[in-house]
Write a protein that holds these residues in place. Structure first.
Motif, mmCIF file in Angstrom:
data_model
loop_
_atom_site.group_PDB
_atom_site.id
_atom_site.type_symbol
_atom_site.label_atom_id
_atom_site.label_comp_id
_atom_site.label_asym_id
_atom_site.label_seq_id
_atom_site.Cartn_x
_atom_site.Cartn_y
_atom_site.Cartn_z
ATOM 1 N N GLN A 60 0.795 -1.218 0.000
ATOM 2 C CA GLN A 60 0.000 0.000 0.000
ATOM 3 C C GLN A 60 0.832 1.276 0.000
ATOM 4 O O GLN A 60 0.720 2.103 -0.885
ATOM 5 C CB GLN A 60 -0.935 -0.008 1.217
ATOM 6 N N GLY B 42 -2.048 1.895 -4.015
ATOM 7 C CA GLY B 42 -2.208 1.383 -2.669
ATOM 8 C C GLY B 42 -2.646 2.463 -1.707
ATOM 9 O O GLY B 42 -3.451 2.209 -0.790
ATOM 10 N N VAL C 213 -6.289 2.885 -2.003
ATOM 11 C CA VAL C 213 -7.005 1.806 -1.316
ATOM 12 C C VAL C 213 -7.089 2.109 0.169
ATOM 13 O O VAL C 213 -8.143 1.949 0.798
ATOM 14 C CB VAL C 213 -6.298 0.448 -1.568
ATOM 15 N N ASP C 214 -5.985 2.559 0.763
ATOM 16 C CA ASP C 214 -5.997 2.891 2.188
ATOM 17 C C ASP C 214 -6.903 4.077 2.488
ATOM 18 O O ASP C 214 -7.491 4.159 3.571
ATOM 19 C CB ASP C 214 -4.573 3.186 2.659
ATOM 20 N N VAL D 296 -10.272 2.585 2.786
ATOM 21 C CA VAL D 296 -10.378 1.911 4.081
ATOM 22 C C VAL D 296 -10.580 2.938 5.191
ATOM 23 O O VAL D 296 -11.391 2.730 6.105
ATOM 24 C CB VAL D 296 -9.113 1.065 4.343
ATOM 25 N N GLU E 183 -6.509 -5.655 6.458
ATOM 26 C CA GLU E 183 -6.227 -6.398 5.226
ATOM 27 C C GLU E 183 -7.516 -6.849 4.537
ATOM 28 O O GLU E 183 -7.623 -6.819 3.300
ATOM 29 C CB GLU E 183 -5.347 -7.608 5.524
ATOM 30 N N ARG F 22 -8.921 -3.839 2.907
ATOM 31 C CA ARG F 22 -8.140 -3.513 1.707
ATOM 32 C C ARG F 22 -8.564 -4.377 0.528
ATOM 33 O O ARG F 22 -8.705 -3.881 -0.589
ATOM 34 C CB ARG F 22 -6.649 -3.715 1.993
ATOM 35 N N CYS F 23 -8.731 -5.676 0.762
ATOM 36 C CA CYS F 23 -9.147 -6.572 -0.320
ATOM 37 C C CYS F 23 -10.510 -6.164 -0.872
ATOM 38 O O CYS F 23 -10.739 -6.239 -2.087
ATOM 39 C CB CYS F 23 -9.205 -8.006 0.196
ATOM 40 N N HIS G 236 -11.838 -3.109 -0.923
ATOM 41 C CA HIS G 236 -11.820 -1.818 -1.622
ATOM 42 C C HIS G 236 -10.853 -1.798 -2.797
ATOM 43 O O HIS G 236 -10.956 -0.921 -3.657
ATOM 44 C CB HIS G 236 -11.451 -0.691 -0.643
ATOM 45 N N ARG G 237 -9.933 -2.751 -2.849
ATOM 46 C CA ARG G 237 -8.922 -2.719 -3.918
ATOM 47 C C ARG G 237 -9.569 -2.853 -5.294
ATOM 48 O O ARG G 237 -9.208 -2.139 -6.234
ATOM 49 C CB ARG G 237 -7.891 -3.832 -3.704
#
Length: 522
Positions: A21, A27, A30-31, A34, A175, A178-179, A181-182
């Motif tokens: 990230q 990345g 993505v964070d 989150v 994690e 993250r998966c 929203h990725r």
């Protein structure tokens, strides 16, 4: 700053704590997603008043990229880095939530992102560390600030609050988020790429926005099919997100042939893939064996919306070098193929058995050539071998057309006329002087107009040029072919009739996967 930070992580062996990230822009996005979800879960009051949480997430971008090193005074940010080394990425989320929690009342009264940015920046600038040996530097820094009283916050108090209020957040939960929203973040990036590509391409083509979008989806899907189908060519090397939007996805000749066979309004039976390869050579101007979406669409736009002369010029270019390479040479004797023989025997005479007046057609051809003003001096002459292939391509295009019989008769007439023109040019070039050639030709052409004479003399000069002369000494020019086809209205109508791309798009979407399966089997 991000590069230096990545080097720091590598030197301490801590890439695994933040990978993938913090060291990648995607990345970081993505964070941010989150972080938005955590705000809704742990700070519902703030989430209710601040409807556009993406604004807060954008403000917090640098928090995740630098671990607050460029946000909080250095003597205080080092405490955050210490916690990060011990507990990992969850510390950054905890501290971020604690910062927003400490400023919730003021943020709820903000009217725009600018006010929120000022409030948070002022708060972060006044985070202190009384135990730090750099406290004197920090006090000197504060003395230079505005005299307005701003509440100071001890870094130890901020970190303690983050663990007390948000310590239930764990790395496994982050994690999982993250998966989740990725995929959405990557899809948003792809949608942005598509919008920018269509905005660049749309002004130069006649396709509607909807059709252009579907063409882009087919183009991208063809690239992805090759990436994940296990082909011998690594197409993943052809996708580079760092390139401009238009160049991020490119396809090779095999992928182009697949799309061409699905989308082309013209069909040539088993000869289609050969002409698709020739089309690819024309589009690949930089000779890197790859083309982008704009080059593909420009080709299809010409085929679907081009006028008669443009379409004919495209066909002509497909049958001369560089599109027609020497590797495609076929072993047949000119003028003795089955194709030519059948045309001459079946269509040499009209249905009423009246002989064709080729001299009259030749005169009309020259007059039409003067009126068209579409001379293309940049095109080389077509040899007899390439001309026969050109006629065979036209012959294949007319199959299953409602006007098939009329088109076959028309192309037979035009072919016979052009063969005579090429043979006549071949004979005149064997004469001793250009003046004798010109005078001999003028006596055979039933005194065409002066303008027509000048055009014919120009063609004779081109045919007599040794630099542009094919090896078999027989040739015709694009202008001669264009003018000859203009004498047959059925051929003009065939190339100028509109073809709906909707049906082709539906067919392509329904058969793209099956086509790939067939290629794998064979």
């Amino acid at each position: 700053m991000r590069t230096l930070f990545k080097c720091l992580l590598l030197s301490f062996g801590l890439v695994d704590k933040c990978r993938p990230q913090l060291c990648l822009p995607k990345g970081a996005q993505v964070d941010q997603a989150v972080f938005e979800e955590l705000i809704k879960e742990h700070l519902p009051e703030l989430a209710e008043h601040v409807t556009a949480l993406s604004g807060l997430a954008s403000i917090s971008l640098s928090w995740f990229l630098t671990l607050f090193l460029s946000i909080i005074p250095l003597d205080s940010s080092l405490n955050v880095v210490d916690c990060f080394f011990y507990d990992g990425i969850k510390v950054i989320f905890q501290v971020g939530l604690a910062i927003l929690d400490a400023n919730t009342q003021q943020l709820c009264r903000c009217e725009d992102d600018g006010q929120a940015l000022i409030i948070l920046s002022r708060f972060l600038d006044h985070i202190t560390n009384a135990e730090s040996p750099l406290s004197q530097i920090a006090q000197q820094h504060l003395s230079n600030e505005d005299k307005e009283h701003v509440q100071q916050m001890e870094i130890t108090d901020l970190i303690r609050d983050s663990y007390e209020k948000f310590g239930d957040i764990h790395v496994g939960q982050i994690e999982q988020m993250r998966c989740k929203h990725r995929i959405r973040v990557l899809q948003n990036l792809e949608d942005t790429t598509k919008e920018n590509v269509l905005r660049v391409v749309a002004p130069d083509v006649s396709f509607s926005t909807e059709d252009l979008g579907e063409l882009y989806d087919l183009f991208k899907r063809e690239h992805l099919l090759t990436c994940y189908w296990g082909g011998s060519d690594s197409s993943t090397l052809h996708h580079d997100p760092s390139l401009p939007y238009l160049e991020q996805y490119r396809i090779n000749s095999l992928q182009f042939s697949c799309l061409f066979c699905l989308l082309s309004p013209w069909t040539w039976g088993s000869h289609t893939r050969v002409l698709a390869q020739r089309m690819f050579r024309l589009l690949d101007e930089n000779a890197d064996s790859l083309i982008d979406f704009k080059e593909l669409v420009s080709c299809l736009d010409l085929m679907y919306y081009g006028d008669f002369s443009e379409n004919l010029k495209l066909l002509y270019r497909l049958h001369i070098p560089p599109a027609c390479s020497d590797d495609e040479a076929t072993s047949f004797s000119p003028l003795r193929t089955t194709f030519i023989s059948s045309i001459q025997s079946d269509y040499l005479r009209k249905p009423n058995s009246e002989a064709i007046d080729h001299q009259r057609q030749l005169k009309k051809m020259l007059e039409d050539l003067v009126k068209s003003k579409t001379a293309s001096k940049d095109l080389s002459l077509m040899s007899q071998r390439d001309f026969i292939q050109f006629c065979k391509s036209l012959y294949s295009m007319f199959r299953e057309d409602p006007e098939e019989n009329n088109l076959y008769q028309a192309i037979a007439t035009v072919t016979t006329l052009l063969l005579q023109i090429g043979e006549e040019g071949q004979r005149t070039r064997s004469s001793s002087s250009l003046s004798e050639l010109t005078s001999s030709k003028e006596s055979e052409l039933l005194t065409p107009t002066d303008a027509a004479d000048s055009v014919f003399e120009e063609d004779l000069h081109m045919n007599n040029n040794p630099l542009s002369q094919p090896e078999d000494d027989w040739s015709v020019s694009f202008e001669q072919i264009l003018a000859s086809l203009l004498t047959e209205q059925s051929l003009v109508n065939f190339f100028e009739k509109s073809v709906a791309i909707k049906s082709k798009l539906l067919h392509a979407k329904a058969n793209q996967y099956q086509q790939r399966i067939n290629l794998t089997i064979h």
